[in-house]
Motif scaffolding. Sequence first.
Motif, PDB file in Angstrom:
ATOM      1  N   GLY A  70       0.784  -1.223   0.000  1.00 42.40           N
ATOM      2  CA  GLY A  70       0.000   0.000   0.000  1.00 42.40           C
ATOM      3  C   GLY A  70       0.818   1.275   0.000  1.00 42.40           C
ATOM      4  N   LEU A  71       2.147   1.166   0.076  1.00 39.82           N
ATOM      5  CA  LEU A  71       3.002   2.357   0.057  1.00 39.82           C
ATOM      6  C   LEU A  71       3.831   2.436  -1.226  1.00 39.82           C
ATOM      7  N   GLU A  72       3.430   1.695  -2.245  1.00 38.75           N
ATOM      8  CA  GLU A  72       4.213   1.637  -3.471  1.00 38.75           C
ATOM      9  C   GLU A  72       4.331   2.999  -4.154  1.00 38.75           C
ATOM     10  N   ARG A  73       3.356   3.861  -3.956  1.00 30.09           N
ATOM     11  CA  ARG A  73       3.368   5.171  -4.621  1.00 30.09           C
ATOM     12  C   ARG A  73       4.292   6.169  -3.947  1.00 30.09           C
ATOM     13  N   LEU A  74       4.742   5.857  -2.758  1.00 27.72           N
ATOM     14  CA  LEU A  74       5.550   6.782  -1.973  1.00 27.72           C
ATOM     15  C   LEU A  74       7.035   6.511  -2.207  1.00 27.72           C
ATOM     16  N   ASN A  75       7.789   7.558  -2.499  1.00 31.70           N
ATOM     17  CA  ASN A  75       9.234   7.437  -2.688  1.00 31.70           C
ATOM     18  C   ASN A  75       9.925   7.608  -1.335  1.00 31.70           C
ATOM     19  N   ILE A  76      10.696   6.609  -0.933  1.00 28.20           N
ATOM     20  CA  ILE A  76      11.363   6.620   0.368  1.00 28.20           C
ATOM     21  C   ILE A  76      12.769   7.183   0.214  1.00 28.20           C
TER      22      ILE A  76
END
Length: 460
Positions: free
Chosen positions: A381-387
């Motif tokens: 669910g966090l695939e869209r967020l760039n870490i």
Amino acid sequence: MASMSTAFPKTTPFLSHPLTKSDSLIATTVSFPSSARSRSLRRATLRVRSALIEPDGGKLVELVVPETRRREKKHEAADLPRVKLTAIDLQWMHVLSEGWASPLRGFMREAEFLQTLHFNSLRLDDGSVVNMSVPIVLAIDDEQKALIGESKRVALVDSDDNPIAILSDIEIYKHPKEERIARTWGTTAPGLPFAEEAITNAGNWLIGGDLEVLEPVKYNDGLDRFRLSPFELRKELEKRGADAVFAFQLRNPVHNGHALLMTDTRRRLLEMGYKNPILLLHPLGGFTKADDVPLSWRMKQHEKVLEDGVLDPETTVVSIFPSPMLYAGPTEVQWHAKARINAGANFYIVGRDPAGMGHPVEKRDLYDADHGKKVLSMAPGLERLNILPFRVAAYDKTQGKMAFFDPSRAQDFLFISGTKSVLFLIKTLIWFGSIDARTGKEQRKPTRWIYVPRRLESAC
């Protein structure tokens, strides 16, 4: 306990000049076939401008009752069974009401609770998955359960028994405290600050349902003007024409290592081709453990950081994140990242041992210092967020300032811990009159406020 008022504050934190609205753009990642036509299409598509990253579920949830219906809803609440909220319950209600946990629409029912506890995610009706790593639940005891009886609705009340919300289509289910603690923290050892404050002595039942908050939450502590909702933050980011938003959470004062990291992150984003990356400096404002620096002191220091130009006020938005702090390490850092998506951030800076703490019994860290950033890079669910992982910063004795650590000349660097930073903040406040050295209490009229990071280099 916070109180309720009728409108959000109109003051926007740390704005130095009026801003004009322009298109707010975020680049998206797409894949194309390798034909010549597709390559041409790709070049054309990458020039298309898009809005801020969408909130989880595609729509930002806002659960505050419209002003035109508040009198009606307050009248309804007066006749319902009542559940009194603790200070932490109210903080979670605040989180839910503004959409930080979108698409969640209220305190969790059992299915949502179990998905969160076991999968760190929620599956939506369309089959898609959003991240949700910490339970947002409301506990009640046997007596409250009996008073609710067969009612399908309850009124949530503050410490003065004033109705502040309605919970509808309710579901009551067992509160598995030991399992909740074990799965959230990875231990049931005594001394976990949030567990002892909000779980161990809480009721044996959980109540979930659809939430309607009667008025926006206000704390009347002088800091409400800094508590921007996701909707308000998105509006501000759009005004500034952000084409990338990078979020940084902290629960202690900004020190020189933080400042170096944040300014360097913006430089890197500019080098990647972004035209106007905006920093969301987002201190946590809910429950924290006793040895963390109080929010009011942190906000004064953050304000000074911008006033002194250490961070650029034109490219920085400072706002308070209303969530309580769990100190649940890699599990909790997913919640911190997910909430920032809902506020419009598509980059998230993660440091060493995020949301971590020392083991409450043994003399060691509770979590591996690198697991937080590794988990974020894989979390459902966090695939869209760039870490953006922390680059290690330390005091470079050869340059006389903070710099990124170079292992080839490790002897030239001095590491300044967050604890030292906090201790120096307290010493500085006492020295310059902000804190009474005898009582430890903040004075009403400090003689001077010193921006701590500039002094840390020589003091620590």
